[in-house]
Write an enzyme that holds these catalytic residues in place. Structure first.
Site, PDB file in Angstrom:
ATOM      1  CG  HIS A  97      20.038   6.145  48.248  1.00 11.95           C
ATOM      2  ND1 HIS A  97      19.631   7.477  48.010  1.00 11.95           N
ATOM      3  CD2 HIS A  97      20.468   5.647  46.879  1.00 11.95           C
ATOM      4  CE1 HIS A  97      19.493   7.709  46.739  1.00 11.95           C
ATOM      5  NE2 HIS A  97      19.835   6.707  46.021  1.00 11.95           N
ATOM      6  CG  HIS A  99      23.156   2.990  44.372  1.00  7.65           C
ATOM      7  ND1 HIS A  99      22.178   2.582  43.532  1.00  7.65           N
ATOM      8  CD2 HIS A  99      23.171   4.344  44.430  1.00  7.65           C
ATOM      9  CE1 HIS A  99      21.338   3.769  43.488  1.00  7.65           C
ATOM     10  NE2 HIS A  99      21.808   4.902  43.748  1.00  7.65           N
TER      11      HIS A  99
END
Ligand SMILES: [Zn+2]
Length: 150
Positions: A97, A99
């Protein structure tokens, strides 16, 4: 199954912001600023270095589009884009992932001061992100975006 895989499959709730065939964007449950988002692959890869380059490119394109939206549309003075790879780098959920953290005030410490996402903050974030879906659709097609950021 990991927590992000469960969110992708709809088994766990999250505040969803955007979706493509390969990615979802959700609000971070422990935001460091208003508008802190996560770009997550639908497929499980352990980290950025585990994912194929094509999907890494797609994910960073979405992250860059979000950064552009925050700077040009929401007038954030700064944005951090970061992906933690490995526990030593602070990775906590071992599913790739990215940010995307808009900065409304000066900060050099990326993950300092995390809060918990409340329903109220989520609503404020949706307000901040009004129009982002169309914006990203255009951005990813590579048309209709002007003027360039100075
Ligand atoms: Zn996963």
């Amino acid at each position: 199954m990991c927590v992000f895989c469960r969110i992708v499959k709809g088994e766990l709730e999250a505040y969803k912001v955007y979706e493509t065939d390969d990615l979802i964007v959700i609000m971070d449950k422990y935001p460091v600023s208003k508008g802190h988002l996560l770009v997550i692959t639908k497929q499980h890869y352990e980290s950025v270095s585990d994912a194929p380059p094509g999907i890494v490119g797609e994910a960073f394109k979405v992250a860059a589009g979000l950064a552009r939206f925050y700077k040009l549309e929401a007038r954030a003075p700064g944005v951090n884009i970061v992906s933690n790879d490995g526990a030593a780098a602070g990775q906590e959920i071992f599913h790739f992932h990215i940010h995307v953290i808009p900065r409304w005030t000066y900060s050099r410490r990326i993950f300092a001061g995390r809060s918990t996402l409340t329903e109220e903050l989520a609503e404020e974030t949706y307000t901040l992100l009004r129009g982002v879906k169309e914006y990203l659709d255009n951005y990813l097609r590579g048309d209709g975006i002007s003027p360039s950021y100075k």
